[in-house]
Design an enzyme around this catalytic site. Structure first.
Site: not given
Lengths: 486, 96, 487
Positions: C178, C154, C79
């Protein structure tokens, strides 16, 4: 109308750790800009603070030395504001739960009385960087080497009633932090800084007046001047029908006045909250006991001991303990001089005190040297004083010897030998000098003998002059009296 | 709980965020909605509850030994800076 | 070899060790797929092909000499919230669109040292603030199960990359759901460990007391493998826990007989339609067959999770994001008039609207006169919620419920209404507030869109969660489904 001044001080003392409070970067002063600012100090995205153990120990040490409560649990909080020298946009400090609370410090007033100044709290925090305002294409330059240097902020109660008291308190704290070896006390380099909260109120009034915080006080002299200026300003303002506004004011040493800071944080709102990157600091009894063991003899304790053991005047004891280095120096001198008889001990202690506070301090001040780096070491000074004691030289000659020792680095004996300064104690030799002097000054001799006793001093001076100051003054006195009498 | 555009502008100033009037108007609406949601918290009696700053109870701050571990990496760190001179970060003149 | 992308990480690890294929071959296979599919999914912000091939070659050398570990040579995507030395690290923001991190996050270091090959950096909601991956400066991410839908957020890029099999696994972070919510919306196994289990060093902070790194992958077995390397004490993170990491793989197959599963009453009552509840209830039935016992539990303060979170998280974020001021790194506005202008425009132009909304929310709740009413109150309610969980774990071993109130929704459907968007996290936020480990695993489909089952455990019970998830995956096939287009 008579006015009373109320002063509280906030002192920032940089702690003498090797590394920063939350990072492994060096705290050394004077490096090239930003070479000692690592990712944590720069507030880079993703990095996190880890607390320096030594900084905690030093804060605890201070707490113990001012007889304060050391918090078993203290919490770091974020003080949020934007400023270019504050890389993260917040300063990690302590707010609701500081590490040290409720301490005190005694000061000696001019009348010799002792007054206790309350220490509200002392908390750990990180220092900010520096903004350099020289012109860089119309810009300021930011150096973050200092960012993250550990500080303790020592906050006093509003207990001081004059600039003199404020200075006395400040000097005591300054002395203490250096004794504790937690701060070098260097005001020029900014490792010891002070803000003063100043207000005035009518004598007898209980409620405090509105206070102003004065910043940029980087010498004892400035602080005294700034407080005087500010007190006069406030009184004048009130007496002319105005009101004191609570604000931050900057002291301008060139103009000798304070002026309102164009508030960098107008409508200031620091939004303090507990720093989620740091956990509560929990201090065990063992930790405190460990720090207590490292406490040196504190200045007040030391001064009391000097008064008790050597019968020194309190004033001398205060001066001699005003820095740990001076006290150490002094004690080495007295140890070298220690005569066995109690009377010798007291006399020697006073002799040493006079020399350390007098000629030695004078030479140090003149050359701008710390006592730790004195050109005449404590043992050497003791060697000189020993020659006074055994009457090898007079006190006056000793001053000359001292100057030579200072400039050449030789011992007292070497200087005395090389310059032939050894005192003349042979009465025959002294009598010979007296005869010469009498022969050379017949008019004065006649006057003396006709009753002008005051001329005795003239003859002493002449004998000393001719003997180049080496004649033993006591013997000169005795023999002169005899000879002049005819 | 309703925020005016003026409230929003004050908060934006405190947070150092530039904002158009249209944005401020939109934020006044959406922040008011958020604080409407948050108002649910007022229903709870919290008078006897200790605030919780960390999810793990009983954990205490670890202390690092006082050792210098960092070396000078200014050049690398300043590669992300837009304006530097003589090793300094430059900002529009700071007036005190 | 053309089906390498259909294998789990565990299977790929076995293949590498059996020399059925090399790490370079495996890496090239994935890089080719990235090239082919990333355009339509937008899962990656940065593709690090050169780095990957170098790392793969080094891994092959290690494997050849018989030195490699369990992860040596396996590709993975990070990420873009994790700092990667010398590689663009954007956090999904214009603010950091040119930011090359000068260091590796601890998670990145650990996986690198374990021999992992980095394929690239995945898209995400800006500064991890969002539940749909629509707040990214680099554009929305598409859900591989239906390109008109959001992948969740997210960690939407990580979710989409793994779901589309253009990465066999990815790291994620979870502040309010997330990892779990996007895992649920894309049919993945995702785990958010206990707060403090995985170092936060190098993970760009959103809300420090809630953020926790974790993984998104194809099975509980894979999650165990990755988490093993990522977890553990880190002296650079004061909030990282100094406690031994158990062998997660060793206990995966423990029988579930007698396991006490708490059903979160409030979850099933709050915002969940019967259709949405059905796959979750079906999964619970599977657990009953495996010998578990279902016990309904009530956490009375749990419904306050969302409002509590939307005070605590923005407060921390407003402070954490103050460092982005245009001075030392990140976006700096053009020709600032003065210092104030530099600050305001750099931040005003560099941050997107949702980030600004949260900064303002947080600034407000911390400001003078509001701190007690909002921030302090929320901190107190956070304790009540945490206590509720602790009480529940006195009765049961794990808690279960839905991960998300609905399956993936249409791109654009909720962007204009932040509060509606916030309610997506209604089931996941509780675990963050209490710092508990939690997972989402695939448990079925609704209208051809994946549905996730959430499993929440007591502090440091990751091994139990992985065991519970693994046994379900041994009994079911949901986690093996691949979106047809990417099969």
């Amino acid at each position: 109308m008579s006015w009373e001044t109320v002063i509280g001080l906030e002192i920032h003392a940089q702690l003498l750790t090797k590394s920063k409070i939350f990072s492994g970067a060096s705290t050394a002063f004077g490096a090239a800009p930003n070479t000692q600012a690592n990712l944590v100090d720069l507030g880079y995205p993703g990095v996190l603070p880890v607390l320096n153990k030594q900084a905690v120990q030093m804060a605890v040490k201070f707490g113990l030395a001012v007889d304060a409560t050391v918090a078993k649990r203290s919490v770091f909080a974020r003080k949020n504001y934007f400023y270019p020298d504050l890389p993260k946009g917040y300063q990690i400090s302590q707010y609701e739960l500081p590490i040290v609370e409720h301490g005190k410090m005694d000061i000696i007033l001019e009348d010799g009385n002792i007054k206790t100044i309350g220490i509200t709290r002392a908390h750990l925090e990180e220092d900010a960087g520096k903004s350099l305002h020289e012109d860089f294409q119309g810009h300021s330059g930011i150096d973050l080497n200092r960012a993250g240097t550990p500080l303790i902020e020592i906050v006093s109660e509003p207990d001081m009633r004059s600039a003199k008291e404020a200075i006395a308190y400040l000097k005591k704290i300054h002395t203490l932090v250096r004794y504790l070896e937690i701060c070098d006390g260097n005001m020029q380099e900014g490792s010891f800084r002070c803000d003063a909260n100043v207000s005035v109120r009518q004598t007898g009034q209980e409620k405090f007046g509105t206070r102003c915080e004065i910043k940029n006080l980087n010498s004892f002299r400035f602080i005294e001047k700034a407080i005087h200026y500010e007190v006069a300003r406030q009184i004048e303002l009130i007496e002319s029908g105005g009101k004191v506004k609570q604000e931050t004011r900057l002291y301008d040493p060139d103009k000798g006045e304070t002026r309102a800071l164009r508030s960098k944080e107008e409508a200031n709102d620091y939004r303090y909250f507990p720093d989620p990157d740091l956990l509560p600091v929990v201090i065990s009894d063992d930790f405190i006991a460990g720090v207590r063991k490292t406490l040196p003899e504190l200045p007040d304790e030391k001064a009391a001991r000097l008064v008790h053991d050597y019968e020194l005047p309190a004033y001398d004891a205060g001066v001699l303990t005003s820095s740990r280095e001076m006290a150490d120096y002094y004690e080495v001198v007295t140890k070298h001089l220690s005569g066995d008889a109690p009377r010798d001990k007291v006399r020697n202690a006073k002799l040493a005190a006079n020399w350390v506070m007098g000629d030695l301090s004078g030479a140090l001040n003149r050359d701008g040297i710390d006592i730790a780096n004195s050109k005449v070491k404590a043992a050497a000074l003791a060697g000189l004083l020993a020659r006074i004691n055994d009457e090898t030289i007079s006190g006056k000659i000793a001053k000359e010897v001292f100057e030579s020792m200072w400039s050449d680095g030789k011992s007292a004996d070497e200087v005395i030998e090389a310059k032939g300064l050894k005192q003349i104690t042979d009465s025959g030799a002294i009598e010979k000098v007296i005869d010469e002097v009498m022969a050379a000054n017949p008019a004065q001799l006649a006057d003396y003998r006709s009753g002008k006793d005051k001329l005795f001093g003239f003859f002493v001076g002449q004998v000393m002059k001719v003997s180049a100051g080496k004649a033993n003054p006591a013997q000169v006195n005795e023999l002169l009296k005899k000879k002049l009498a005819g | 709980m309703s925020l005016s555009r003026n409230d929003v502008e004050n908060i934006a100033h405190l947070a150092r965020l530039s904002m158009t009037e249209a944005e401020a108007t939109e934020y006044a609406t959406s922040l008011s909605k958020i604080f409407g949601l948050v108002a649910q918290l007022n229903a709870v009696d919290v008078s006897k509850v200790e605030p919780m700053a960390h999810p793990l109870a009983g954990q205490v701050q670890r202390l690092r030994e006082d050792i210098v571990t960092a070396t000078d990496e200014r050049e690398k760190y300043q590669q992300n800076a837009v304006k530097i001179e003589a090793g300094l970060y430059l900002v529009p003149k700071v007036i005190e | 070899m053309s089906e390498l992308h259909t294998y789990t990480l565990t299977q790929l690890a076995a293949g590498l060790r059996a020399k059925k294929f090399s790490s370079v071959e495996l890496t090239k296979h994935f890089l080719t797929r990235v090239e082919k599919f990333n355009g339509e999914i937008n899962a990656y912000i940065t593709i690090t092909a050169d780095v990957a091939l170098k790392q793969a070659a080094a891994a092959d050398a290690q494997l050849a000499s018989g030195k490699g570990g369990a992860l040596t040579g396996l590709p993975l995507a990070h990420k873009d919230i994790f700092c990667t030395d010398g590689v663009l690290t954007t956090c999904g923001s214009k603010m950091l669109s040119n930011f090359v991190a000068p260091y590796d996050a601890t998670v990145v270091t650990r996986l690198k040292e374990a021999g992992i090959v980095m394929l690239g950096k995945t898209n995400m909601d800006e500064f991890a603030m969002g539940s749909s991956n629509e707040t990214s400066y680099f554009g929305a991410v598409k859900n591989p199960w239906n390109l008109n839908k959001v992948p969740g957020g997210s960690s939407g890029g990580s979710a989409a990359a793994v779901a589309a099999r253009i990465a066999p696994a990815a790291t994620g972070t979870d502040t309010g759901g997330s990892i779990r919510q996007p895992a649920a919306l894309t049919s993945l196994t995702g785990i958010k460990p206990t707060y403090g289990r995985v170092s936060r060093y190098g993970m760009i902070a959103f809300a420090s007391s809630l953020d926790q790194g974790g993984v998104m992958c194809l099975s509980a077995e894979d999650a165990a493998l990755l988490l093993q390397s990522m977890s553990g004490f880190d002296e650079k993170d004061s909030t990282c826990i100094d406690a031994p990491v158990p062998d997660y793989s060793a206990t995966l197959n423990q029988p579930l007989k007698g396991l006490k599963i708490g059903l979160l009453k409030e979850f099933f009552e709050q915002g969940l339609s019967p259709e949405n509840a059905k796959p979750v209830r079906d999964a619970l039935a599977v657990y009953e067959k495996l010998g578990a016992q279902l016990i309904e539990v009530s956490l009375p303060n749990l419904p306050l999770s969302v409002p509590t979170y939307y005070v605590v998280a923005p407060a921390e974020c407003s402070s954490n994001l103050s460092r982005f001021d245009g001075v030392r790194f990140g976006y700096r506005c053009d020709s600032p008039r003065d210092l104030m202008d530099l600050y305001k425009r750099s931040r005003g132009e560099g941050f997107g609207s949702e980030v600004k909304r949260r900064i303002m929310t947080g600034t407000y709740v911390l400001s003078a006169g509001y701190y007690d009413a909002y921030y302090l109150r929320a901190q107190k309610i956070r304790r009540l919620i945490t206590d509720d969980f602790a009480n529940a774990f006195k009765q049961v071993d794990v808690l279960m419920g839905p991960t998300s109130p609905t399956p993936a929704f249409d791109i654009g459907a909720k962007v204009d209404d932040p509060v509606t968007m916030y309610l997506n996290d209604i089931y996941t936020i509780g675990a963050n507030l209490a710092g508990l480990p939690a997972m989402s695993i695939p448990c079925g489909f609704l209208d051809e869109l994946p549905v996730g089952l959430q499993i929440i455990g007591a502090h440091f019970s990751e091994a139990k969660l992985l065991n519970v998830a693994h046994m379900y995956q041994q009994a079911t096939e949901w986690h093996k489904r691949i979106p047809q287009r990417y099969a």
